[in-house]
Design a protein around this motif. Structure first.
Motif, PDB file in Angstrom:
ATOM      1  N   VAL A 253       0.845  -1.189   0.000  1.00 28.66           N
ATOM      2  CA  VAL A 253       0.000   0.000   0.000  1.00 28.66           C
ATOM      3  C   VAL A 253       0.876   1.233   0.000  1.00 28.66           C
ATOM      4  O   VAL A 253       1.774   1.365   0.832  1.00 28.66           O
ATOM      5  CB  VAL A 253      -0.918   0.003   1.240  1.00 28.66           C
ATOM      6  CG1 VAL A 253      -1.768   1.255   1.274  1.00 28.66           C
ATOM      7  CG2 VAL A 253      -1.789  -1.238   1.238  1.00 28.66           C
ATOM      8  N   PRO A 254       0.694   2.170  -0.938  1.00 26.67           N
ATOM      9  CA  PRO A 254       1.547   3.349  -0.981  1.00 26.67           C
ATOM     10  C   PRO A 254       1.307   4.254   0.222  1.00 26.67           C
ATOM     11  O   PRO A 254       0.200   4.347   0.724  1.00 26.67           O
ATOM     12  CB  PRO A 254       1.125   4.039  -2.289  1.00 26.67           C
ATOM     13  CG  PRO A 254      -0.264   3.565  -2.539  1.00 26.67           C
ATOM     14  CD  PRO A 254      -0.328   2.168  -1.992  1.00 26.67           C
ATOM     15  N   TYR A 255       2.361   4.924   0.634  1.00 24.70           N
ATOM     16  CA  TYR A 255       2.272   5.849   1.757  1.00 24.70           C
ATOM     17  C   TYR A 255       2.224   7.264   1.206  1.00 24.70           C
ATOM     18  O   TYR A 255       3.106   7.693   0.465  1.00 24.70           O
ATOM     19  CB  TYR A 255       3.479   5.684   2.691  1.00 24.70           C
ATOM     20  CG  TYR A 255       3.317   4.546   3.649  1.00 24.70           C
ATOM     21  CD1 TYR A 255       3.016   4.771   4.975  1.00 24.70           C
ATOM     22  CD2 TYR A 255       3.440   3.229   3.210  1.00 24.70           C
ATOM     23  CE1 TYR A 255       2.848   3.715   5.866  1.00 24.70           C
ATOM     24  CE2 TYR A 255       3.278   2.174   4.083  1.00 24.70           C
ATOM     25  CZ  TYR A 255       2.994   2.427   5.419  1.00 24.70           C
ATOM     26  OH  TYR A 255       2.841   1.391   6.276  1.00 24.70           O
ATOM     27  N   THR A 256       1.174   7.997   1.567  1.00 21.45           N
ATOM     28  CA  THR A 256       1.016   9.371   1.130  1.00 21.45           C
ATOM     29  C   THR A 256       1.668  10.282   2.157  1.00 21.45           C
ATOM     30  O   THR A 256       1.383  10.179   3.352  1.00 21.45           O
ATOM     31  CB  THR A 256      -0.473   9.725   0.993  1.00 21.45           C
ATOM     32  OG1 THR A 256      -1.085   8.783   0.112  1.00 21.45           O
ATOM     33  CG2 THR A 256      -0.642  11.126   0.443  1.00 21.45           C
ATOM     34  N   SER A 257       2.536  11.152   1.704  1.00 19.54           N
ATOM     35  CA  SER A 257       3.229  12.047   2.618  1.00 19.54           C
ATOM     36  C   SER A 257       2.968  13.480   2.214  1.00 19.54           C
ATOM     37  O   SER A 257       2.602  13.780   1.079  1.00 19.54           O
ATOM     38  CB  SER A 257       4.739  11.768   2.604  1.00 19.54           C
ATOM     39  OG  SER A 257       5.263  12.017   1.318  1.00 19.54           O
ATOM     40  N   VAL A 258       3.157  14.370   3.196  1.00 17.92           N
ATOM     41  CA  VAL A 258       3.017  15.786   2.923  1.00 17.92           C
ATOM     42  C   VAL A 258       4.153  16.210   1.996  1.00 17.92           C
ATOM     43  O   VAL A 258       5.324  15.996   2.292  1.00 17.92           O
ATOM     44  CB  VAL A 258       3.063  16.594   4.239  1.00 17.92           C
ATOM     45  CG1 VAL A 258       3.035  18.084   3.948  1.00 17.92           C
ATOM     46  CG2 VAL A 258       1.882  16.209   5.118  1.00 17.92           C
ATOM     47  N   GLY A 259       3.812  16.823   0.884  1.00 16.32           N
ATOM     48  CA  GLY A 259       4.813  17.252  -0.074  1.00 16.32           C
ATOM     49  C   GLY A 259       4.159  17.921  -1.261  1.00 16.32           C
ATOM     50  O   GLY A 259       2.934  17.863  -1.436  1.00 16.32           O
ATOM     51  N   PHE A 260       4.969  18.564  -2.072  1.00 15.28           N
ATOM     52  CA  PHE A 260       4.444  19.312  -3.203  1.00 15.28           C
ATOM     53  C   PHE A 260       4.124  18.386  -4.363  1.00 15.28           C
ATOM     54  O   PHE A 260       4.857  17.438  -4.654  1.00 15.28           O
ATOM     55  CB  PHE A 260       5.450  20.367  -3.654  1.00 15.28           C
ATOM     56  CG  PHE A 260       5.034  21.099  -4.901  1.00 15.28           C
ATOM     57  CD1 PHE A 260       4.129  22.145  -4.839  1.00 15.28           C
ATOM     58  CD2 PHE A 260       5.522  20.714  -6.142  1.00 15.28           C
ATOM     59  CE1 PHE A 260       3.735  22.808  -5.988  1.00 15.28           C
ATOM     60  CE2 PHE A 260       5.137  21.379  -7.290  1.00 15.28           C
ATOM     61  CZ  PHE A 260       4.237  22.429  -7.208  1.00 15.28           C
ATOM     62  N   SER A 261       3.008  18.666  -5.046  1.00 19.29           N
ATOM     63  CA  SER A 261       2.620  17.968  -6.259  1.00 19.29           C
ATOM     64  C   SER A 261       1.873  18.959  -7.135  1.00 19.29           C
ATOM     65  O   SER A 261       1.178  19.848  -6.634  1.00 19.29           O
ATOM     66  CB  SER A 261       1.737  16.765  -5.934  1.00 19.29           C
ATOM     67  OG  SER A 261       1.278  16.159  -7.120  1.00 19.29           O
ATOM     68  N   GLU A 262       2.017  18.819  -8.459  1.00 15.73           N
ATOM     69  CA  GLU A 262       1.378  19.761  -9.373  1.00 15.73           C
ATOM     70  C   GLU A 262      -0.133  19.577  -9.452  1.00 15.73           C
ATOM     71  O   GLU A 262      -0.812  20.390 -10.063  1.00 15.73           O
ATOM     72  CB  GLU A 262       1.995  19.622 -10.770  1.00 15.73           C
ATOM     73  CG  GLU A 262       3.426  20.123 -10.858  1.00 15.73           C
ATOM     74  CD  GLU A 262       3.898  20.233 -12.294  1.00 15.73           C
ATOM     75  OE1 GLU A 262       3.537  21.213 -12.974  1.00 15.73           O
ATOM     76  OE2 GLU A 262       4.627  19.324 -12.730  1.00 15.73           O
ATOM     77  N   SER A 263      -0.649  18.536  -8.874  1.00 11.50           N
ATOM     78  CA  SER A 263      -2.088  18.330  -8.797  1.00 11.50           C
ATOM     79  C   SER A 263      -2.439  17.952  -7.363  1.00 11.50           C
ATOM     80  O   SER A 263      -1.573  17.532  -6.594  1.00 11.50           O
ATOM     81  CB  SER A 263      -2.548  17.243  -9.768  1.00 11.50           C
ATOM     82  OG  SER A 263      -1.940  16.003  -9.441  1.00 11.50           O
ATOM     83  N   VAL A 264      -3.717  18.095  -7.019  1.00 14.98           N
ATOM     84  CA  VAL A 264      -4.183  17.809  -5.666  1.00 14.98           C
ATOM     85  C   VAL A 264      -5.336  16.823  -5.760  1.00 14.98           C
ATOM     86  O   VAL A 264      -6.294  17.056  -6.506  1.00 14.98           O
ATOM     87  CB  VAL A 264      -4.629  19.091  -4.941  1.00 14.98           C
ATOM     88  CG1 VAL A 264      -5.296  18.756  -3.617  1.00 14.98           C
ATOM     89  CG2 VAL A 264      -3.440  20.016  -4.724  1.00 14.98           C
ATOM     90  N   THR A 265      -5.250  15.740  -5.012  1.00 11.85           N
ATOM     91  CA  THR A 265      -6.318  14.749  -4.947  1.00 11.85           C
ATOM     92  C   THR A 265      -6.747  14.608  -3.498  1.00 11.85           C
ATOM     93  O   THR A 265      -5.934  14.203  -2.650  1.00 11.85           O
ATOM     94  CB  THR A 265      -5.857  13.395  -5.500  1.00 11.85           C
ATOM     95  OG1 THR A 265      -5.415  13.565  -6.850  1.00 11.85           O
ATOM     96  CG2 THR A 265      -6.992  12.388  -5.469  1.00 11.85           C
ATOM     97  N   LEU A 266      -7.996  14.948  -3.225  1.00 13.55           N
ATOM     98  CA  LEU A 266      -8.530  14.847  -1.879  1.00 13.55           C
ATOM     99  C   LEU A 266      -9.058  13.441  -1.629  1.00 13.55           C
ATOM    100  O   LEU A 266      -9.364  12.699  -2.564  1.00 13.55           O
ATOM    101  CB  LEU A 266      -9.654  15.860  -1.682  1.00 13.55           C
ATOM    102  CG  LEU A 266      -9.288  17.323  -1.927  1.00 13.55           C
ATOM    103  CD1 LEU A 266     -10.525  18.206  -1.819  1.00 13.55           C
ATOM    104  CD2 LEU A 266      -8.226  17.785  -0.939  1.00 13.55           C
TER     105      LEU A 266
END
Length: 802
Positions: A253-266
């Motif tokens: 399972v991928p781990y989502t971390s706080v960081g910059f991305s050119e798109s935002v998925t809520l």
């Protein structure tokens, strides 16, 4: 009193059996975590414990060869059935289960050297399979424990095998008399008189009760620690060939971390974790000054992208209709003169995207390597984005060290800044968002006042900041659920809600993403921006007749309007702040550990190794050298010391003030403490080294022909007592032998052997061939005389103290 060899062998074998049971349980646990199945690990613990007691200690349950073979065939049949049922990964699991079943069968069999070998081999294969299935950090935590017990088990196994050889070779028989040599036989050196014993050290352990004491386990701890250290150096330091190849094991399972991305998925699956990886270092200098510029409250916003298009919880970037163009140099005469200007120097790490970050508005003063995308208002680099990059800008975003809250627009926004999502059937997915905005916007208020009211409602109302995963009703838009249901989330939820609220009341708005704040580095006088400082905020468009008071006289704003900067994200809730000192802090630490395991162990390829290990090491060395050769670096060091001593320690009044006296006394006490500690440590280290060298020398000078003498005499009831030296023991033994006519001629033999022992042990000399043959002959004659006396008298009444 010496311990019989069979007893020592029994102790070693029992420890070997216990360690093998622990090793089996650990290996099955490692494999069970990969299968996400607790049944086999629990069963392995039960089997391991019961086999030690029922099979090894009591001997009540010992499978014979026929039953063991039948059980093995059943395990093979089950594995074959699973192999034909599952896919590739399932087939690997079935093979791993077969290894477990075979270990269970062997644990309930009577242990032999062959069975011990098979158990060790199966356990090693089991862990090799587990390494391909288990990608969690718990595997990495348990692996050193398995390694330590593996080393201990292998050492006990080698010791056990050697003790078996000693028992089989010597048994309880008296030492044999040496056979006479033929006249033509070449003289040979007797290996017993060498400085290091030719017999294995484990033979001594077999007849000594101290072989498996603290010294043995201390060596095991040292061996395990050294192995771990060498493994870490080998793993991280050995250069990896090949190019970057992202490896993502299946089922992880991928781990989502706080960081910059050119798109935002809520509403992404899983919680969001804070990532402390460094992004960039930013230094501010006021124009015309070399002094570092501090931002009030450390709240500078470094924008990377702006997003307009929202659809079902996802913000997509603005399409680039035209290719980015190379920025033109902004002449010094065209820089704004009505605002304070600050020079912004950025040193950014390698990234996967070409986006650069800056405080807006910004003006270029060095164009090398910079491009600009006007449609998305992004600053881009032209070089390889995976490499480090330096660039410099000039910004007018500060006024008296405080960030401004509005800046002139480059032009009016398009319809994308006003767009509200609609369902295909025409229904409104954000009905609750519209109602909330209409309720708290305020009646008959200016657009700026409405924007501030909605910002205050989200930031200061009943909403809470949280990185925890929230559940929403099925089919409900994430922003709608955030506003009307759970009312908790991270900055992207707050910014998304405010953008859609503003649009619902007719104010154009867009989502801005980048970084906020940063850590002030007192030594380097720069802001250190990490991934965990990633942030999302809102920019609301104000028409030409709706300008904030700070931009009323600005010509660009009067022509194009302005963007109002809004940040609706509140601080952390009291519950989360309190949780920082509770179990939540431990959980975040474990989450971060998992993130580091995934990125820097499982994902350690050649590029990441270069970026995370080699480049930082080279840069640290370069910075250290620069600090000694660069006057500017030395000046920064002096400024840091002045600030530390003056502002932090209160020495601005001078060294003769009471603060200076206290600081001087504290420094003196610290220096005395450090000196005392270092001196005591050096004395201890020197003593330890001397004792270790002495122990090694004593071990190296051990003479086995004397040990054979003591073993021979002990067997015939003549042991050496603890208060006797070797020479006293030889004299007393000679007196005893002289009492009987059968051993009277051998009375001087112990003294001759001990004299040779003293020469080797304390005289640091080696015996020549003639002396060696003489000692060997003396031992043989003494053994023969004792055997003759024993046979003649038939007296073996136990030990006799001399």
């Amino acid at each position: 009193m010496a311990v019989p060899r069979a007893v020592a062998k029994s102790r070693t074998e029992r420890l070997l059996q216990i360690n093998l049971a622990v090793l089996t349980a650990l290996g099955t646990l490692l494999l069970g975590m990969g299968e996400r199945n607790v049944t086999l690990p629990v069963l392995a613990i039960i089997v391991a414990v019961s086999s030690v007691y029922l099979t090894d200690i009591k001997g009540w349950l010992q499978l014979n060869t026929f039953v063991a073979n039948v059980a093995g065939l059943i395990a093979l049949a089950v594995t074959w059935r699973e192999w034909n049922t599952y896919a590739a990964e399932g087939q690997l699991l079935s093979l791993a289960n077969l290894l477990i079943y075979l270990q269970f069968v062997l644990l309930y069999r009577k242990k032999t050297v062959r069975n011990y070998w098979l158990l060790l081999l199966l356990s090693l294969l089991q862990v090799a399979v587990a390494a391909a299935l288990n990608m969690s950090v718990s595997f990495g935590v348990l692996l050193p424990a398995y390694m330590f017990f593996g080393l201990l088990t292998m050492s006990l196994f080698v010791l056990y095998r050697a003790q078996i050889e000693c028992v089989e070779a010597a048994g309880d028989r008296p030492l044999p008399v040496a056979a006479p040599r033929s006249p033509g036989e070449a003289p040979r050196r007797w290996p017993l008189a060498q400085r290091r014993p030719s017999f294995k050290a484990v033979e001594t352990l077999a007849v000594s009760g101290s072989g498996l004491g603290w010294s043995f386990y201390r060596e095991m701890i040292w061996l395990g620690t050294a192995t771990c250290a060498l493994a870490l150096i080998w793993f991280f330091g050995l250069p990896r060939p090949g190019k970057k190849g992202p490896w993502r094991p299946s089922g992880v399972v991928p781990y989502t971390s706080v960081g910059f991305s050119e798109s935002v998925t809520l509403d992404q699956l899983g919680e969001v974790y804070e990532n402390p990886e460094e992004v960039m270092q930013v230094t501010f200098h006021e124009m015309g000054s070399s002094e570092s510029y501090r931002v009030g409250g450390d709240s500078a916003l470094f924008r990377g992208s702006v997003l307009y298009y929202y659809d079902r919880g996802r913000w997509k970037p603005q399409p680039r209709n035209a290719s980015p163009y190379r920025l033109r140099l902004t002449p010094e005469g065209q820089l704004p003169t009505d605002r304070q200007l600050v020079r912004e120097s950025v040193k950014i790490q390698g990234r996967s995207d070409a986006v650069l970050f800056s405080v807006v508005p910004a003006f270029t003063v060095a164009t090398k390597g910079l491009n600009y995308a006007p449609d998305s208002e992004q600053l881009l680099r032209t070089s390889n984005p995976t490499e480090k990059f330096k660039y410099e800008l000039v910004t007018s975003a500060f006024r008296d060290h405080i960030p401004v809250t509005a800046f002139p627009a480059e032009g009016p926004p398009g319809d994308a800044a006003r767009d509200m999502p609609r369902e295909r059937n025409g229904s409104d997915p954000l009905e609750g968002v519209r109602a909330e905005a209409a309720e708290f916007a305020g009646s008959d208020a200016s657009p700026e006042r409405i924007a501030r009211n909605l910002e205050s409602h989200l930031r200061d109302g009943y909403f809470q900041y949280s990185l925890k995963q929230t559940r929403r009703s099925l089919g409900v838009d994430p922003v709608e659920a955030f506003v009307t249901e759970h009312r908790s989330g991270h900055c992207e939820y707050f910014a998304s809600a405010l953008v859609l609220m503003l649009r619902s009341v007719g104010i154009p708005a867009r989502l801005a993403i980048g970084f906020k704040g940063g850590e002030w580095n007192m030594m380097g006088r720069f802001y250190q921006i990490r991934e965990l400082h990633a942030h999302a905020w809102v920019e609301a468009y104000m028409e030409k007749d709706q300008l904030p008071a700070s931009l009323v006289g600005n010509r660009q704003a009067q022509a194009n309007g302005a963007w109002l900067i809004l940040d609706p994200t509140p601080g952390r809730s009291e519950e989360e702040l309190a949780d920082t000192f509770g179990m939540g802090a431990l959980k975040r630490m474990l989450d971060f550990t998992q993130l580091m395991w995934t990125n820097y162990v499982l994902g350690m390829d050649s590029q990441r190794q270069q970026e995370a290990i080699y480049q930082p090491l080279v840069e640290r060395l370069e910075d250290a050298l620069q600090s000694f050769t660069n006057e500017e670096a030395r000046q920064r060091l002096r400024d840091w010391l002045v600030e530390l001593l003056g502002q932090r320690l209160g020495l601005s009044n001078g060294l003769l003030s009471w603060q200076g006296v206290v600081a001087a006394l504290t420094v003196c006490l610290l220096l005395i403490g450090v000196w005392k500690t270092a001196r005591a440590a050096s004395v201890r280290v020197r003593g330890w080294l001397v004792r270790r060298a002495s122990d090694k020398q004593r071990a190296a000078r051990r003479v086995e022909f004397y040990e054979q003498l003591e073993s021979l005499l002990t067997r015939y009831g003549l042991p050496r007592t603890a208060n006797q030296t070797q020479r006293e023991f030889a004299l007393a033994t000679g007196g005893y032998l002289a009492e009987s006519p059968l051993t009277q001629q051998a009375a001087g033999l112990p003294r001759r052997i001990v004299d040779a022992y003293y020469g080797v042990r304390f005289g640091l000399r080696e015996l020549d061939n003639h002396e060696l043959r003489s000692v060997e002959k003396a031992l043989s004659e003494l053994a023969a005389a004792l055997a003759e006396r024993h046979a003649a008298t038939g007296a073996h009444n136990g030990s006799r103290k001399l």
